[in-house]
Design a protein around this motif. Sequence first.
Motif, PDB file in Angstrom:
ATOM      1  N   ALA A 101       0.370   0.150  -1.154  1.00 29.49           N
ATOM      2  CA  ALA A 101       0.281   1.552  -0.747  1.00 29.49           C
ATOM      3  C   ALA A 101      -0.148   1.648   0.711  1.00 29.49           C
ATOM      4  CB  ALA A 101      -0.712   2.297  -1.640  1.00 29.49           C
ATOM      5  N   LEU A 102      -1.074   0.779   1.116  1.00 29.53           N
ATOM      6  CA  LEU A 102      -1.504   0.752   2.510  1.00 29.53           C
ATOM      7  C   LEU A 102      -0.372   0.318   3.430  1.00 29.53           C
ATOM      8  CD1 LEU A 102      -5.046  -0.767   1.994  1.00 29.53           C
ATOM      9  CD2 LEU A 102      -4.563   1.518   2.886  1.00 29.53           C
ATOM     10  N   VAL A 103       0.486  -0.578   2.954  1.00 35.66           N
ATOM     11  CA  VAL A 103       1.639  -1.004   3.755  1.00 35.66           C
ATOM     12  C   VAL A 103       2.545   0.185   4.064  1.00 35.66           C
ATOM     13  CG1 VAL A 103       3.778  -2.351   3.718  1.00 35.66           C
ATOM     14  CG2 VAL A 103       1.626  -3.414   3.025  1.00 35.66           C
ATOM     15  N   LEU A 104       2.738   1.052   3.076  1.00 37.04           N
ATOM     16  CA  LEU A 104       3.545   2.253   3.305  1.00 37.04           C
ATOM     17  C   LEU A 104       2.917   3.119   4.392  1.00 37.04           C
ATOM     18  CD1 LEU A 104       4.420   3.233  -0.389  1.00 37.04           C
ATOM     19  CD2 LEU A 104       5.873   2.056   1.273  1.00 37.04           C
ATOM     20  N   ALA A 117      -1.409   8.292  -0.278  1.00 35.28           N
ATOM     21  CA  ALA A 117      -1.557   9.182  -1.435  1.00 35.28           C
ATOM     22  C   ALA A 117      -0.230   9.399  -2.159  1.00 35.28           C
ATOM     23  CB  ALA A 117      -2.124  10.524  -0.980  1.00 35.28           C
ATOM     24  N   ASP A 118       0.868   9.410  -1.402  1.00 36.45           N
ATOM     25  CA  ASP A 118       2.180   9.694  -1.984  1.00 36.45           C
ATOM     26  C   ASP A 118       2.909   8.451  -2.477  1.00 36.45           C
ATOM     27  OD1 ASP A 118       1.750  12.335  -1.434  1.00 36.45           O
ATOM     28  OD2 ASP A 118       3.006  12.392   0.359  1.00 36.45           O
ATOM     29  N   ALA A 119       2.274   7.279  -2.386  1.00 30.78           N
ATOM     30  CA  ALA A 119       2.911   6.064  -2.882  1.00 30.78           C
ATOM     31  C   ALA A 119       3.212   6.217  -4.374  1.00 30.78           C
ATOM     32  CB  ALA A 119       2.000   4.870  -2.650  1.00 30.78           C
ATOM     33  N   PRO A 120       4.321   5.664  -4.834  1.00 26.54           N
ATOM     34  CA  PRO A 120       4.674   5.785  -6.253  1.00 26.54           C
ATOM     35  C   PRO A 120       3.549   5.320  -7.176  1.00 26.54           C
ATOM     36  CG  PRO A 120       6.496   4.848  -5.013  1.00 26.54           C
ATOM     37  CD  PRO A 120       5.327   4.901  -4.072  1.00 26.54           C
ATOM     38  N   GLU A 121       3.428   5.974  -8.296  1.00 30.45           N
ATOM     39  CA  GLU A 121       2.398   5.606  -9.273  1.00 30.45           C
ATOM     40  C   GLU A 121       2.565   4.148  -9.680  1.00 30.45           C
ATOM     41  OE1 GLU A 121       0.726   7.095 -13.639  1.00 30.45           O
ATOM     42  OE2 GLU A 121       2.341   8.192 -12.627  1.00 30.45           O
ATOM     43  N   GLY A 122       1.456   3.439  -9.746  1.00 30.35           N
ATOM     44  CA  GLY A 122       1.485   2.025 -10.114  1.00 30.35           C
ATOM     45  C   GLY A 122       1.581   1.082  -8.935  1.00 30.35           C
ATOM     46  N   THR A 123       1.740   1.643  -7.715  1.00 27.18           N
ATOM     47  CA  THR A 123       1.797   0.799  -6.523  1.00 27.18           C
ATOM     48  C   THR A 123       0.426   0.160  -6.283  1.00 27.18           C
ATOM     49  OG1 THR A 123       3.454   2.265  -5.524  1.00 27.18           O
ATOM     50  CG2 THR A 123       2.304   0.753  -4.047  1.00 27.18           C
ATOM     51  N   ALA A 124       0.414  -1.129  -6.035  1.00 29.34           N
ATOM     52  CA  ALA A 124      -0.840  -1.829  -5.767  1.00 29.34           C
ATOM     53  C   ALA A 124      -1.487  -1.261  -4.512  1.00 29.34           C
ATOM     54  CB  ALA A 124      -0.580  -3.324  -5.600  1.00 29.34           C
ATOM     55  N   PRO A 125      -2.818  -1.272  -4.439  1.00 29.82           N
ATOM     56  CA  PRO A 125      -3.512  -0.690  -3.279  1.00 29.82           C
ATOM     57  C   PRO A 125      -3.014  -1.214  -1.936  1.00 29.82           C
ATOM     58  CG  PRO A 125      -5.088  -1.173  -5.012  1.00 29.82           C
ATOM     59  CD  PRO A 125      -3.780  -1.739  -5.467  1.00 29.82           C
ATOM     60  N   VAL A 149       2.596   4.851  10.244  1.00 26.83           N
ATOM     61  CA  VAL A 149       1.836   4.871  11.495  1.00 26.83           C
ATOM     62  C   VAL A 149       2.626   4.174  12.602  1.00 26.83           C
ATOM     63  CG1 VAL A 149      -0.209   3.918  12.632  1.00 26.83           C
ATOM     64  CG2 VAL A 149      -0.433   5.070  10.428  1.00 26.83           C
ATOM     65  N   ALA A 150       3.259   3.054  12.268  1.00 26.42           N
ATOM     66  CA  ALA A 150       4.070   2.345  13.262  1.00 26.42           C
ATOM     67  C   ALA A 150       5.183   3.250  13.782  1.00 26.42           C
ATOM     68  CB  ALA A 150       4.660   1.079  12.647  1.00 26.42           C
ATOM     69  N   GLY A 151       5.786   4.019  12.903  1.00 27.26           N
ATOM     70  CA  GLY A 151       6.836   4.940  13.318  1.00 27.26           C
ATOM     71  C   GLY A 151       6.327   5.993  14.282  1.00 27.26           C
ATOM     72  N   ALA A 152       5.090   6.422  14.095  1.00 25.03           N
ATOM     73  CA  ALA A 152       4.511   7.450  14.968  1.00 25.03           C
ATOM     74  C   ALA A 152       4.306   6.936  16.392  1.00 25.03           C
ATOM     75  CB  ALA A 152       3.177   7.926  14.390  1.00 25.03           C
ATOM     76  N   PHE A 153       4.213   5.612  16.556  1.00 26.44           N
ATOM     77  CA  PHE A 153       4.009   5.031  17.882  1.00 26.44           C
ATOM     78  C   PHE A 153       5.320   4.643  18.559  1.00 26.44           C
ATOM     79  CE2 PHE A 153      -0.336   4.410  16.363  1.00 26.44           C
ATOM     80  CZ  PHE A 153      -1.074   4.670  17.512  1.00 26.44           C
ATOM     81  N   ALA A 154       6.437   4.858  17.904  1.00 28.11           N
ATOM     82  CA  ALA A 154       7.729   4.462  18.467  1.00 28.11           C
ATOM     83  C   ALA A 154       7.943   5.117  19.832  1.00 28.11           C
ATOM     84  CB  ALA A 154       8.850   4.857  17.516  1.00 28.11           C
ATOM     85  N   GLY A 155       8.310   4.303  20.814  1.00 35.40           N
ATOM     86  CA  GLY A 155       8.580   4.795  22.146  1.00 35.40           C
ATOM     87  C   GLY A 155       7.353   5.128  22.966  1.00 35.40           C
ATOM     88  N   ARG A 156       6.167   4.772  22.477  1.00 35.53           N
ATOM     89  CA  ARG A 156       4.924   5.143  23.163  1.00 35.53           C
ATOM     90  C   ARG A 156       4.087   3.911  23.555  1.00 35.53           C
ATOM     91  NH1 ARG A 156       3.257  10.178  23.027  1.00 35.53           N
ATOM     92  NH2 ARG A 156       1.048   9.636  22.879  1.00 35.53           N
ATOM     93  N   ARG A 157       4.746   2.769  23.705  1.00 39.32           N
ATOM     94  CA  ARG A 157       4.005   1.554  24.009  1.00 39.32           C
ATOM     95  C   ARG A 157       3.316   1.633  25.374  1.00 39.32           C
ATOM     96  NH1 ARG A 157       5.438  -3.763  21.964  1.00 39.32           N
ATOM     97  NH2 ARG A 157       7.518  -2.908  21.670  1.00 39.32           N
ATOM     98  N   ALA A 158       4.021   2.115  26.411  1.00 39.01           N
ATOM     99  CA  ALA A 158       3.429   2.193  27.746  1.00 39.01           C
ATOM    100  C   ALA A 158       2.218   3.118  27.741  1.00 39.01           C
ATOM    101  CB  ALA A 158       4.466   2.673  28.757  1.00 39.01           C
ATOM    102  N   HIS A 159       2.343   4.247  27.066  1.00 39.82           N
ATOM    103  CA  HIS A 159       1.221   5.186  26.966  1.00 39.82           C
ATOM    104  C   HIS A 159       0.051   4.534  26.237  1.00 39.82           C
ATOM    105  CE1 HIS A 159      -1.138   8.350  24.965  1.00 39.82           C
ATOM    106  NE2 HIS A 159      -0.875   9.074  26.030  1.00 39.82           N
TER     107      HIS A 159
END
Length: 213
Positions: free
Chosen positions: A82-85, A71-79, A90-100
């Motif tokens: 925007a999903l890549v952002l 939702a916060d992707a800059p205006e004009g960003t391709a869909p 999401v990848a950052g939220a999993f940092a250090g949690r691979r074993a879990h």
Amino acid sequence: MGRWEPNARGRLAEAALQLYSERGYEQTTVAEIAKQAGLTERTFFRHYADKREVLFSGAGDLQDLFVREVADAPEGTAPIEALVLGLDAVAGAFAGRRAHARTRQAVITANAELQERELIKLASMSAALARTLRGRGVAEPGATLAAEAGMAVFKVGFERWIEADEDQDMARLLREALAELKDVVAGGGQRAPGSPRTETGAQVARAQATEPR
């Protein structure tokens, strides 16, 4: 006033995952989880509705993070961009949690009820992303198609990440999965017999990621 129980929620989650992994989800009771965590059943139910919820309690936060970044992707960003952002966040939220994540996924894979719940979670996330893209002006069916593609990339990248070596970054694996999807859509997923082999987008992404800075 009740007795203070530091990090009760985290202790319960850790105890549950350990018991699910050792004994199996169906064979583990709430009473056993509470005992393993050194807490009471009453405390368990203050934090979780049931023993299944222990495995899925973070799903709402993950969905909110993904949706917010899109939702916060800059205006004009391709869909897709925007999903890549959102995927990067999401990848950052999993940092250090691979074993879990590995242990949790093994528990879910071993139980049909949990697999169904996981599919519901992914479907909910896809629907939320489609709504967000529509809010950014993406018409249907493009919004739904893009959201489904984003979730497919997440699923493939996540599965590769939990199986990969510790030095493999989830964000990189997600981008490789996206590049492979783009190759397929562009008709590059197959080679005609005798045609020269060319680098795919995923191979280019992989090479770029390993280039010395």
